[in-house]
Scaffold this motif. Structure first.
Motif, PDB file in Angstrom:
ATOM      1  N   ALA A 120      -0.863   8.035 -19.681  1.00 38.12           N
ATOM      2  CA  ALA A 120       0.477   8.215 -19.102  1.00 38.12           C
ATOM      3  C   ALA A 120       0.435   9.290 -18.016  1.00 38.12           C
ATOM      4  N   LEU A 121      -0.263  10.370 -18.277  1.00 37.03           N
ATOM      5  CA  LEU A 121      -0.391  11.444 -17.283  1.00 37.03           C
ATOM      6  C   LEU A 121      -1.157  10.949 -16.068  1.00 37.03           C
ATOM      7  N   VAL A 122      -2.259  10.257 -16.304  1.00 35.69           N
ATOM      8  CA  VAL A 122      -3.078   9.735 -15.202  1.00 35.69           C
ATOM      9  C   VAL A 122      -2.256   8.782 -14.338  1.00 35.69           C
ATOM     10  N   ASP A 123      -1.539   7.877 -14.972  1.00 36.05           N
ATOM     11  CA  ASP A 123      -0.730   6.920 -14.212  1.00 36.05           C
ATOM     12  C   ASP A 123       0.326   7.638 -13.366  1.00 36.05           C
ATOM     13  N   ARG A 140      -3.855  15.868  -5.313  1.00 37.64           N
ATOM     14  CA  ARG A 140      -3.613  15.664  -6.747  1.00 37.64           C
ATOM     15  C   ARG A 140      -4.106  14.268  -7.165  1.00 37.64           C
ATOM     16  N   ARG A 141      -3.866  13.267  -6.323  1.00 40.80           N
ATOM     17  CA  ARG A 141      -4.358  11.923  -6.628  1.00 40.80           C
ATOM     18  C   ARG A 141      -5.886  11.901  -6.649  1.00 40.80           C
ATOM     19  N   ALA A 142      -6.512  12.625  -5.732  1.00 40.32           N
ATOM     20  CA  ALA A 142      -7.977  12.683  -5.692  1.00 40.32           C
ATOM     21  C   ALA A 142      -8.533  13.351  -6.953  1.00 40.32           C
ATOM     22  N   SER A 173       2.546  22.304 -13.959  1.00 39.09           N
ATOM     23  CA  SER A 173       2.353  21.953 -15.357  1.00 39.09           C
ATOM     24  C   SER A 173       1.544  20.659 -15.465  1.00 39.09           C
ATOM     25  N   LEU A 174       1.795  19.723 -14.571  1.00 36.10           N
ATOM     26  CA  LEU A 174       1.032  18.472 -14.559  1.00 36.10           C
ATOM     27  C   LEU A 174      -0.432  18.746 -14.226  1.00 36.10           C
ATOM     28  N   LEU A 180      -3.659  17.966 -16.583  1.00 42.93           N
ATOM     29  CA  LEU A 180      -4.815  17.206 -16.137  1.00 42.93           C
ATOM     30  C   LEU A 180      -6.102  17.993 -16.406  1.00 42.93           C
ATOM     31  N   LEU A 181      -6.069  19.265 -16.103  1.00 42.31           N
ATOM     32  CA  LEU A 181      -7.233  20.121 -16.348  1.00 42.31           C
ATOM     33  C   LEU A 181      -7.564  20.175 -17.835  1.00 42.31           C
ATOM     34  N   ALA A 182      -6.549  20.327 -18.670  1.00 45.63           N
ATOM     35  CA  ALA A 182      -6.759  20.373 -20.118  1.00 45.63           C
ATOM     36  C   ALA A 182      -7.314  19.039 -20.620  1.00 45.63           C
ATOM     37  N   MET A 183      -6.797  17.939 -20.102  1.00 44.14           N
ATOM     38  CA  MET A 183      -7.280  16.619 -20.499  1.00 44.14           C
ATOM     39  C   MET A 183      -8.774  16.500 -20.180  1.00 44.14           C
TER      40      MET A 183
END
Length: 81
Positions: A22-25, A35-37, A5-6, A10-13
């Motif tokens: 908040a999601l990025v952090d 995932r960090r990359a 879901s995360l 991220l893809l939707a963002m």
């Protein structure tokens, strides 16, 4: 699965070009280096200026995939720092 879901968020963002710091952090502290990359790259794609300092820190990350994505993200974001 909440982890996927995360990834979807991220893809939707990125697709919508709407920053979600908040999601990025949260994803920048994820144990999965891939995932960090992806998150580092998304910062540049969405041009989240408030996170450019974090990208600069990632330039020396021990994982070369993360460091490379951070460098590329700063380039596409045209960061002058």
């Amino acid at each position: 699965d909440p982890v996927y879901s995360l990834d979807a968020r991220l893809l939707a963002m990125t697709d919508q070009r709407q920053a979600d710091t908040a999601l990025v952090d949260r994803l920048l502290t994820d144990p999965d280096a891939r995932r960090r990359a992806r998150t580092a790259l998304a910062i540049g794609q969405v041009r989240i200026r408030a996170r450019y300092p974090r990208l600069r820190q990632l330039l020396v990350d021990g994982d070369t995939g993360i460091a490379a994505n951070a460098a590329y993200a700063l380039g596409i974001a045209k960061d002058t720092g």
